[in-house]
Design a protein around this motif. Structure first.
Motif, short mmCIF file in Angstrom:
data_model
loop_
_atom_site.label_atom_id
_atom_site.label_comp_id
_atom_site.label_asym_id
_atom_site.label_seq_id
_atom_site.Cartn_x
_atom_site.Cartn_y
_atom_site.Cartn_z
N ILE A 245 0.76 -1.04 -0.16
CA ILE A 245 -0.06 0.06 0.06
C ILE A 245 0.91 1.16 -0.09
CG2 ILE A 245 -1.80 1.49 1.66
CD1 ILE A 245 -2.72 -1.21 2.21
N LYS A 246 1.82 1.09 0.63
CA LYS A 246 2.98 2.52 0.92
C LYS A 246 3.51 2.86 -0.60
CE LYS A 246 6.76 4.35 3.34
NZ LYS A 246 7.20 4.94 1.99
N VAL B 226 0.43 3.22 -3.48
CA VAL B 226 -0.56 4.39 -3.09
C VAL B 226 -0.10 5.52 -2.58
CG1 VAL B 226 -2.71 5.05 -2.04
CG2 VAL B 226 -2.52 2.69 -2.99
N TRP B 227 0.53 5.33 -1.39
CA TRP B 227 0.94 6.76 -0.65
C TRP B 227 2.09 7.27 -1.33
CZ3 TRP B 227 -2.00 9.01 2.34
CH2 TRP B 227 -1.40 10.21 3.27
N ASP B 228 3.04 6.52 -1.60
CA ASP B 228 4.20 7.02 -2.43
C ASP B 228 3.94 7.62 -3.81
OD1 ASP B 228 5.83 6.38 -0.23
OD2 ASP B 228 6.88 4.59 -1.18
N VAL C 44 1.03 9.63 -4.28
CA VAL C 44 0.17 10.61 -4.08
C VAL C 44 0.73 11.97 -4.24
CG1 VAL C 44 -1.04 12.21 -2.32
CG2 VAL C 44 -1.08 9.42 -1.99
N TRP D 116 -0.76 17.75 -2.35
CA TRP D 116 -2.20 18.30 -2.12
C TRP D 116 -2.39 19.75 -2.25
CZ3 TRP D 116 -6.17 15.01 -1.57
CH2 TRP D 116 -5.62 13.35 -1.19
N SER E 52 -4.02 8.10 -7.17
CA SER E 52 -3.51 8.04 -5.74
C SER E 52 -4.38 8.76 -4.63
CB SER E 52 -2.21 7.86 -5.18
OG SER E 52 -1.79 6.78 -5.97
N ASN E 53 -4.43 10.14 -4.99
CA ASN E 53 -5.08 11.05 -4.18
C ASN E 53 -6.40 10.57 -4.01
OD1 ASN E 53 -2.59 12.34 -5.43
ND2 ASN E 53 -3.38 13.85 -4.04
N VAL F 283 -7.13 7.81 -1.56
CA VAL F 283 -6.98 8.41 -0.22
C VAL F 283 -8.23 9.35 0.17
CG1 VAL F 283 -5.73 10.17 1.15
CG2 VAL F 283 -4.55 8.87 -0.16
N SER G 154 -10.71 7.72 3.05
CA SER G 154 -11.01 8.60 4.28
C SER G 154 -12.63 8.81 4.24
CB SER G 154 -10.27 10.14 3.98
OG SER G 154 -8.99 9.99 3.82
#
Length: 188
Positions: free
Chosen positions: A33-34, A37-39, A41, A44, A73-74, A77, A81
């Motif tokens: 996931i990191k 997805v997270w890497d 993003v 913002w 990816s954003n 998230v 959320s």
């Protein structure tokens, strides 16, 4: 002859188990996931929340397609959320989802012995059918279905709204001086 067949089948089973995909543990799922997805993003403040304009009618679908790809990816998230927020805002739905998750976890991961109800051995197929029915009933009577549908609907509205209003990023190749497909589509 029997020994030869046994050796061959044992060798095949060992080869199959060596080639079989390994089960994912918690650390590998978090790492996946990191990295996926997270890497990836996008920023913002500098990129995601800037560059809005009203699109023309023919431009909307192109904007949505390009922004869904660029900000996926954003958007993941945001969707996650909203899902977490909606579940936490309904204690009954949260309780029902936890009961369902622990029941499935117990039946398929933690339980080592076959399931026996009333002296009858329950097959895997029967177990799945039974727990799918129990899951649907719990979701309907706890209100978790409406909570989940609300989060999906809110996510779609937010994500498609952003994707339609956000001007896609125009990529320009400095070496060749040629604009990318994105710039050709959005300068017409």
């Amino acid at each position: 002859n029997f020994c030869t067949q046994f050796d061959i089948s044992a060798g095949l089973m060992a080869q199959q188990s060596a080639n079989a995909p390994r089960s994912l543990d918690t650390q590998s799922v978090v790492a996946l996931i990191k990295t996926k997805v997270w890497d990836s993003v996008r920023p913002w403040v500098g990129e995601f929340f800037t560059g809005f304009s009203k699109p023309s009618g023919s431009e909307v679908t192109k904007r949505i397609q390009m922004n869904l790809s660029h900000f996926r990816s954003n958007y993941a998230v945001i969707g996650f959320s909203l899902l977490v927020f909606s579940i936490l805002s309904s204690p009954l739905a949260l309780f029902a989802l936890l009961v369902i998750a622990f029941a499935w976890l117990y039946l398929y991961v933690l339980r080592q012995t076959p399931l026996v109800i009333g002296g009858r051995l329950i097959s895997d197929w029967e177990k799945k059918i039974l727990f799918i029915a129990v899951t649907v009933i719990l979701l309907l009577f706890s209100g978790a279905t409406s909570v989940l549908m609300w989060s999906v609907g809110a996510s779609v509205v937010v994500i498609v709204g952003h994707a339609a209003l956000r001007v896609p990023i125009v990529l320009h190749d400095e070496e060749t001086g040629v604009d990318s497909f994105l710039s050709r589509v959005f300068t017409r």
